[in-house]
Design a protein around this motif. Structure first.
Motif, PDB file in Angstrom:
ATOM      1  N   SER A 218       0.797  -1.300   0.048  1.00 23.95           N
ATOM      2  CA  SER A 218      -0.028   0.102   0.054  1.00 23.95           C
ATOM      3  C   SER A 218       1.001   1.128   0.032  1.00 23.95           C
ATOM      4  O   SER A 218       0.400   2.165  -0.591  1.00 23.95           O
ATOM      5  CB  SER A 218      -0.936   0.047   1.015  1.00 23.95           C
ATOM      6  OG  SER A 218      -0.174   0.002   2.458  1.00 23.95           O
ATOM      7  N   HIS A 219       1.902   1.351   0.733  1.00 22.08           N
ATOM      8  CA  HIS A 219       2.886   2.262   0.608  1.00 22.08           C
ATOM      9  C   HIS A 219       3.337   2.686  -0.641  1.00 22.08           C
ATOM     10  O   HIS A 219       3.609   3.610  -1.025  1.00 22.08           O
ATOM     11  CB  HIS A 219       3.989   2.116   1.640  1.00 22.08           C
ATOM     12  CG  HIS A 219       5.014   3.284   1.884  1.00 22.08           C
ATOM     13  ND1 HIS A 219       5.806   3.240   2.973  1.00 22.08           N
ATOM     14  CD2 HIS A 219       5.135   4.435   1.089  1.00 22.08           C
ATOM     15  CE1 HIS A 219       6.589   4.418   2.791  1.00 22.08           C
ATOM     16  NE2 HIS A 219       6.166   4.954   1.821  1.00 22.08           N
ATOM     17  N   ILE A 220       4.017   1.466  -1.164  1.00 23.23           N
ATOM     18  CA  ILE A 220       4.571   1.374  -2.626  1.00 23.23           C
ATOM     19  C   ILE A 220       3.324   2.025  -3.542  1.00 23.23           C
ATOM     20  O   ILE A 220       3.644   2.945  -4.518  1.00 23.23           O
ATOM     21  CB  ILE A 220       4.949  -0.028  -3.206  1.00 23.23           C
ATOM     22  CG1 ILE A 220       6.130  -0.338  -2.013  1.00 23.23           C
ATOM     23  CG2 ILE A 220       5.481   0.152  -4.547  1.00 23.23           C
ATOM     24  CD1 ILE A 220       6.392  -1.697  -2.655  1.00 23.23           C
ATOM     25  N   LYS A 221       2.107   1.558  -3.479  1.00 18.80           N
ATOM     26  CA  LYS A 221       1.075   2.202  -4.305  1.00 18.80           C
ATOM     27  C   LYS A 221       0.808   3.782  -4.126  1.00 18.80           C
ATOM     28  O   LYS A 221       0.959   4.430  -5.097  1.00 18.80           O
ATOM     29  CB  LYS A 221      -0.255   1.515  -3.822  1.00 18.80           C
ATOM     30  CG  LYS A 221      -1.264   1.651  -4.850  1.00 18.80           C
ATOM     31  CD  LYS A 221      -2.637   0.795  -4.597  1.00 18.80           C
ATOM     32  CE  LYS A 221      -3.548   1.034  -5.399  1.00 18.80           C
ATOM     33  NZ  LYS A 221      -4.897   0.060  -5.340  1.00 18.80           N
ATOM     34  N   SER A 222       1.027   4.160  -2.995  1.00 22.47           N
ATOM     35  CA  SER A 222       0.927   5.408  -2.709  1.00 22.47           C
ATOM     36  C   SER A 222       1.966   6.340  -3.402  1.00 22.47           C
ATOM     37  O   SER A 222       1.876   7.519  -4.184  1.00 22.47           O
ATOM     38  CB  SER A 222       0.909   5.942  -1.127  1.00 22.47           C
ATOM     39  OG  SER A 222      -0.138   5.267  -0.362  1.00 22.47           O
ATOM     40  N   LEU A 223       2.934   5.721  -3.194  1.00 25.73           N
ATOM     41  CA  LEU A 223       4.387   6.473  -3.976  1.00 25.73           C
ATOM     42  C   LEU A 223       3.997   6.501  -5.710  1.00 25.73           C
ATOM     43  O   LEU A 223       4.127   7.600  -6.331  1.00 25.73           O
ATOM     44  CB  LEU A 223       5.531   5.491  -3.734  1.00 25.73           C
ATOM     45  CG  LEU A 223       6.795   5.877  -4.557  1.00 25.73           C
ATOM     46  CD1 LEU A 223       7.341   7.373  -3.944  1.00 25.73           C
ATOM     47  CD2 LEU A 223       7.805   4.851  -4.536  1.00 25.73           C
ATOM     48  N   PHE A 224       3.405   5.413  -6.310  1.00 25.17           N
ATOM     49  CA  PHE A 224       3.264   5.478  -7.705  1.00 25.17           C
ATOM     50  C   PHE A 224       2.365   6.623  -7.850  1.00 25.17           C
ATOM     51  O   PHE A 224       2.026   7.016  -8.836  1.00 25.17           O
ATOM     52  CB  PHE A 224       2.991   4.084  -7.873  1.00 25.17           C
ATOM     53  CG  PHE A 224       3.995   3.105  -8.201  1.00 25.17           C
ATOM     54  CD1 PHE A 224       5.386   3.557  -8.618  1.00 25.17           C
ATOM     55  CD2 PHE A 224       4.024   1.840  -7.842  1.00 25.17           C
ATOM     56  CE1 PHE A 224       6.217   2.812  -8.997  1.00 25.17           C
ATOM     57  CE2 PHE A 224       5.024   1.025  -7.935  1.00 25.17           C
ATOM     58  CZ  PHE A 224       6.438   1.418  -8.466  1.00 25.17           C
ATOM     59  N   ASN A 225       1.107   6.651  -7.019  1.00 26.35           N
ATOM     60  CA  ASN A 225       0.151   7.691  -7.115  1.00 26.35           C
ATOM     61  C   ASN A 225       0.759   9.039  -7.213  1.00 26.35           C
ATOM     62  O   ASN A 225       0.136   9.974  -7.768  1.00 26.35           O
ATOM     63  CB  ASN A 225      -0.985   7.388  -5.987  1.00 26.35           C
ATOM     64  CG  ASN A 225      -1.965   6.380  -6.363  1.00 26.35           C
ATOM     65  OD1 ASN A 225      -2.533   6.472  -7.789  1.00 26.35           O
ATOM     66  ND2 ASN A 225      -2.376   5.589  -5.672  1.00 26.35           N
ATOM     67  N   GLU A 226       1.649   9.289  -6.164  1.00 25.17           N
ATOM     68  CA  GLU A 226       2.318  10.610  -6.217  1.00 25.17           C
ATOM     69  C   GLU A 226       3.134  10.614  -7.413  1.00 25.17           C
ATOM     70  O   GLU A 226       2.987  11.850  -8.097  1.00 25.17           O
ATOM     71  CB  GLU A 226       3.430  10.673  -4.938  1.00 25.17           C
ATOM     72  CG  GLU A 226       2.839  10.715  -3.574  1.00 25.17           C
ATOM     73  CD  GLU A 226       3.662  10.618  -2.736  1.00 25.17           C
ATOM     74  OE1 GLU A 226       4.939  11.357  -2.632  1.00 25.17           O
ATOM     75  OE2 GLU A 226       3.692  10.076  -1.593  1.00 25.17           O
ATOM     76  N   ILE A 227       3.756   9.910  -8.048  1.00 27.58           N
ATOM     77  CA  ILE A 227       4.336   9.933  -9.251  1.00 27.58           C
ATOM     78  C   ILE A 227       3.417  10.364 -10.450  1.00 27.58           C
ATOM     79  O   ILE A 227       3.721  11.163 -11.290  1.00 27.58           O
ATOM     80  CB  ILE A 227       5.202   8.704  -9.734  1.00 27.58           C
ATOM     81  CG1 ILE A 227       6.301   8.386  -8.897  1.00 27.58           C
ATOM     82  CG2 ILE A 227       5.649   8.628 -11.322  1.00 27.58           C
ATOM     83  CD1 ILE A 227       6.842   6.967  -8.785  1.00 27.58           C
ATOM     84  N   LYS A 228       2.133   9.855 -10.441  1.00 26.03           N
ATOM     85  CA  LYS A 228       1.205  10.096 -11.325  1.00 26.03           C
ATOM     86  C   LYS A 228       0.692  11.556 -11.474  1.00 26.03           C
ATOM     87  O   LYS A 228       0.207  11.949 -12.390  1.00 26.03           O
ATOM     88  CB  LYS A 228       0.035   9.282 -10.932  1.00 26.03           C
ATOM     89  CG  LYS A 228      -1.373   9.240 -11.934  1.00 26.03           C
ATOM     90  CD  LYS A 228      -2.450   8.558 -11.684  1.00 26.03           C
ATOM     91  CE  LYS A 228      -3.485   8.566 -12.721  1.00 26.03           C
ATOM     92  NZ  LYS A 228      -4.641   7.710 -12.371  1.00 26.03           N
TER      93      LYS A 228
END
Length: 330
Positions: A218-228
């Motif tokens: 979930s933390h990694i997913k949040s990181l990718f959402n920030e990249i988006k």
């Protein structure tokens, strides 16, 4: 090969001391500068530097017998402003010297390990400026722009840059990084034949595990959402370093994940499904390559850029957008 190295090694060291960035680099694995034409797929020595903020480029053809280097050197003259032939000194060969003068080819004699310029080059009347600006300049600017970035933004001196820099040269692809991929997350710059890009790259098992293994999915997913949420000129690279199911070996061809469709996507193209897939793979698959890249300039824009504009652009993207991701991933 030993005789060839007696010519090239002292000359590369001399050029580096004179402020040039050379390919090959002194004391490192031999790599060759290449262009996408059969006649230009191997330069013995390529060197570029800023001189009063103007680009200065030269090439050297190295031969045991100097006369044998003239045909290739004349080919180099079509796209390189200053071209030399280098060889072990051939004393009192006036006829040879006159040939170099006739063709405008410089001549460097390596005398007891010391390179001596015996003939200065001049630009050939057949020099093709359009080809030089479209093919040579973008590659040289990529290298020198990143050199300035390492110096001015990362605070590295020339010795540290020589020690740390990793470089890759293909016909249609050139990349330069501040360290080897095996040493962790990299600051990198690439030229792909169309665009100069700048960003951060993770490729080794060590870098991927350091970045993701201790984070929750979930933390990694949040990181990718920030990249988006990055500006639209950013893109993400996410691919596997070998086909799934195969044992990884160095030099294997990287492959895109079928679920993503391609290895690179604009951040604006990332779907929620893409992000979930990448988060799962980043957590569980150590054989991925992951990068965040921003387009700096297109090929046709490069000749109009000056030295300071290029590194300041990288400094801006580093400070405003990429530092946070770099620090969270290292």
């Amino acid at each position: 090969m030993a005789e060839f190295q007696k010519i090239t090694e002292p000359l590369i060291k001399k050029l580096w001391k004179e402020g040039y960035f050379t390919i090959p680099m002194p004391g490192k694995e031999r790599k060759e500068f290449k262009l996408d034409m059969p006649a230009f797929k191997r330069f013995d020595i390529f060197a570029a530097k800023w001189e009063n903020d103007q680009l200065k480029v030269l090439a050297v053809e190295s031969k045991i017998r100097a006369a044998e280097g003239i045909p290739q050197a004349r080919t180099y003259q079509l796209c390189i402003p200053e071209v030399y032939v280098a060889s072990i000194n051939e004393e009192n060969n006036r006829e040879l010297i006159e040939k170099f003068i006739k063709y405008g080819i410089g001549y460097i004699a390596v005398i007891k390990g010391s390179p001596q310029v015996l003939v200065e080059p001049r630009r050939s009347p057949f020099f093709n400026r359009k080809f030089y600006e479209s093919e040579v300049v973008p590659r040289a600017i990529t290298i020198l722009g990143f050199y300035d970035f390492m110096s001015k933004c990362l605070g590295k001196d020339r010795d540290e840059i020589l020690r740390d820099t990793d470089l890759g040269v293909e016909v249609n692809y050139l990349w330069i990084s501040d360290r080897k991929s095996s040493e962790g997350i990299q600051w990198s710059m690439v030229y792909d034949g169309d665009t100069i890009r700048f960003g951060i790259n993770l490729e080794s098992v060590k870098a991927i595990e350091n970045a993701f293994s201790k984070k929750s999915e979930s933390h990694i997913k949040s990181l990718f959402n920030e990249i988006k949420q990055l500006p639209k000129n950013f893109r993400i690279k996410f691919e596997r370093r070998c086909p799934e199911g195969e044992k990884f070996r160095r030099g294997m061809q990287h492959v895109p994940y079928t679920e993503l469709g391609k290895s690179e996507k604009r951040v604006t193209e990332l779907s929620d499904k893409d992000i979930s897939f990448m988060a799962k793979k980043a957590k569980n698959d150590k054989y991925i390559e992951f990068g965040i890249w921003v387009d700096i300039c297109k090929k046709e824009e490069i000749p109009s850029w000056n030295r300071n504009e290029l590194w300041r652009k990288m400094e801006y993207y580093k400070t405003k957008y990429l530092d946070n991701f770099y620090n969270s991933l290292k």
